[in-house]
Design a protein around this motif. Structure first.
Motif, short mmCIF file in Angstrom:
data_model
loop_
_atom_site.label_atom_id
_atom_site.label_comp_id
_atom_site.label_asym_id
_atom_site.label_seq_id
_atom_site.Cartn_x
_atom_site.Cartn_y
_atom_site.Cartn_z
N TRP A 1 0.84 -1.20 0.00
CA TRP A 1 0.00 0.00 0.00
C TRP A 1 0.88 1.25 0.00
O TRP A 1 1.99 1.26 0.55
CB TRP A 1 -0.89 0.03 1.25
N CYS A 2 0.36 2.35 -0.58
CA CYS A 2 1.12 3.61 -0.60
C CYS A 2 1.25 4.16 0.83
O CYS A 2 0.33 4.00 1.64
CB CYS A 2 0.39 4.68 -1.42
N PRO A 3 2.34 4.85 1.14
CA PRO A 3 2.44 5.51 2.45
C PRO A 3 1.26 6.47 2.64
O PRO A 3 0.89 7.18 1.72
CB PRO A 3 3.76 6.29 2.35
N GLY A 4 0.68 6.45 3.83
CA GLY A 4 -0.44 7.36 4.12
C GLY A 4 -1.80 6.82 3.75
O GLY A 4 -2.82 7.47 4.01
N CYS A 5 -1.86 5.64 3.13
CA CYS A 5 -3.15 5.06 2.72
C CYS A 5 -4.02 4.73 3.95
O CYS A 5 -3.52 4.22 4.95
CB CYS A 5 -2.89 3.77 1.93
N GLY A 6 -5.30 5.01 3.83
CA GLY A 6 -6.23 4.72 4.93
C GLY A 6 -6.41 3.24 5.20
O GLY A 6 -6.92 2.85 6.26
N ASP B 1 -14.28 2.81 1.55
CA ASP B 1 -14.81 3.74 0.55
C ASP B 1 -13.87 4.93 0.36
O ASP B 1 -14.01 5.96 1.01
CB ASP B 1 -16.22 4.21 0.97
N ASN B 2 -12.91 4.76 -0.58
CA ASN B 2 -12.01 5.89 -0.87
C ASN B 2 -12.53 6.72 -2.03
O ASN B 2 -11.92 7.70 -2.43
CB ASN B 2 -10.58 5.41 -1.14
N ARG B 3 -13.68 6.31 -2.59
CA ARG B 3 -14.42 7.08 -3.59
C ARG B 3 -13.63 7.27 -4.89
O ARG B 3 -13.81 8.25 -5.61
CB ARG B 3 -14.89 8.39 -2.97
N ILE C 1 -9.08 7.26 3.34
CA ILE C 1 -8.23 8.15 2.56
C ILE C 1 -7.45 7.36 1.50
O ILE C 1 -6.80 6.38 1.82
CB ILE C 1 -7.21 8.85 3.50
N CYS C 2 -7.55 7.79 0.24
CA CYS C 2 -6.62 7.30 -0.79
C CYS C 2 -5.57 8.40 -0.93
O CYS C 2 -5.85 9.47 -1.48
CB CYS C 2 -7.32 7.06 -2.13
N ALA C 3 -4.37 8.12 -0.39
CA ALA C 3 -3.34 9.16 -0.33
C ALA C 3 -2.84 9.56 -1.72
O ALA C 3 -2.35 10.67 -1.91
CB ALA C 3 -2.18 8.64 0.52
N THR C 4 -3.00 8.68 -2.70
CA THR C 4 -2.39 8.93 -4.00
C THR C 4 -3.36 9.54 -5.02
O THR C 4 -3.00 10.45 -5.75
CB THR C 4 -1.81 7.61 -4.56
N GLY D 1 -9.32 -4.95 -5.46
CA GLY D 1 -8.98 -3.54 -5.26
C GLY D 1 -7.83 -3.47 -4.27
O GLY D 1 -7.40 -4.51 -3.75
N CYS D 2 -7.34 -2.26 -3.99
CA CYS D 2 -6.24 -2.14 -3.04
C CYS D 2 -6.61 -2.78 -1.71
O CYS D 2 -5.79 -3.43 -1.06
CB CYS D 2 -5.89 -0.67 -2.81
N HIS D 3 -7.87 -2.61 -1.28
CA HIS D 3 -8.31 -3.12 0.01
C HIS D 3 -8.13 -4.64 0.11
O HIS D 3 -7.90 -5.18 1.18
CB HIS D 3 -9.79 -2.80 0.23
S1 SF4 Z 1 -6.11 3.14 -2.00
FE1 SF4 Z 1 -4.87 4.80 -2.92
S2 SF4 Z 1 -3.30 5.24 -1.37
FE2 SF4 Z 1 -4.19 3.25 -0.85
S3 SF4 Z 1 -2.83 1.74 -1.83
FE3 SF4 Z 1 -4.52 2.19 -3.25
S4 SF4 Z 1 -3.76 3.82 -4.60
FE4 SF4 Z 1 -2.41 3.75 -2.79
#
Ligand code: SF4
Length: 292
Positions: A22-27, A130-132, A209-212, A60-62
């Motif tokens: 996951w990206c730094p700061g991702c929720g 839900d990062n929308r 939060i989706c930090a990216t 998905g990222c989740h």
């Molecule tokens: S949700 Fe956004 S911040 Fe989190 S891992 Fe995926 S792209 Fe990166």
């Protein structure tokens, strides 16, 4: 009874050694760690063995959470995590089945499954990250992106209005409806525990939060407030609270549990029928015999 004794896995080992991408700061990190603590505390305080928790992830990222949390897990195909979770619970009612899904995953590809699980009051917990935005595929709009959102697939801004998932879940029959935020950690953990212990369909929408691709930290920090003093058995009040924010406006955003009712659970009748006919072992043997 401690969770070490019940499951053979101390709470500190609930995060697996899998490499985290996951990206730094991702929720997603908040959800992962609050769920880890929620499971450990439920094991400790309620004596629930950790092997009784099963997590199911969507695409998905989740979904990577199924690799990162060190409990029994299943990685479903896109939009299909919820029927899979429902099936696991029906097959073994002793399990606590927790379904992690994304807003694209479940409000777009899997929407019918979400609505029907609520309608049936399937005894599972659904946590929506839900990062929308579609983060894994680099920034397309989803059903909860705000009106005018400019993403990779819609550079001029979308001209559709977002759905309100809480409103949708209430009218679909969900018996536990809650909203959390990834910057409010303690309430998020408590909501997870309440949702897991709820008997029936529990729905937790997490503003993640989706930090990216869509960092809404400042907006959420300005807009959120905690629900206090509401009657969580009052459907009309829950609906009114759910409608306070429409996922586009700068209205205040309520956080907490909107609705919590006890209703008959999907599958109870199935177990009743099973007792009248044959045991589960006999039923499984009969199916296997067909393939000999
Ligand atoms: S949700 Fe956004 S911040 Fe989190 S891992 Fe995926 S792209 Fe990166």
């Amino acid at each position: 009874m401690s969770n070490e004794k019940t499951a053979g896995k101390p709470a500190g080992n609930l995060i697996s050694p899998a490499e985290n991408t996951w990206c730094p700061g991702c929720g997603n990190f908040s959800i992962e760690h609050m769920m880890k603590s929620a499971l450990a505390e439920l094991a400790e305080s309620k004596g629930i063995p950790l092997e009784k928790f099963v997590i199911v992830g969507g695409i998905g990222c989740h979904g990577k959470l199924t690799d990162y949390l060190n409990v029994n897990s299943f990685y479903a195909i896109h939009g299909r995590a919820i029927p899979l979770a429902t099936g696991i619970k029906l097959a073994n009612p002793d399990l606590h089945v927790i379904c992690f899904v994304g807003d694209g995953d479940t409000y777009a590809e899997g929407l019918d499954h979400l609505v029907f699980a609520a309608k049936r009051n399937a005894d599972i917990t659904v946590i929506v990250h839900d990062n929308r935005v579609y983060g894994l595929t680099t920034g397309q709009y989803t059903p909860t992106s705000p009106y005018g959102f400019k993403g990779r697939s819609t550079p001029d801004g979308i001209t559709e209005r977002p759905i309100n998932p809480l409103e949708l879940m209430l009218v679909s029959g969900a018996t536990f409806v809650s909203r959390g935020y990834t910057k409010k950690l303690k309430p998020l953990k408590q909501t997870f525990k309440d949702a897991i212990l709820h008997e029936g369909f529990s729905f937790v929408e997490v503003l993640q939060i989706c930090a990216t691709y869509f960092n809404l930290t400042d907006c959420y920090n300005d807009q959120v407030y905690d629900l206090e003093g509401i009657d969580t058995t009052d459907f009309d009040q829950a609906l009114a609270k759910a409608r306070e924010w429409d996922y586009t406006s700068l209205a205040r955003i309520p956080l907490g549990t909107f609705y919590d009712r006890k209703m008959p659970v999907f599958g109870e009748k199935f177990r009743h029928l099973e007792k009248r006919t044959r045991s589960r072992d006999e039923a499984v043997r009969a199916v296997l015999e067909e393939y000999r």
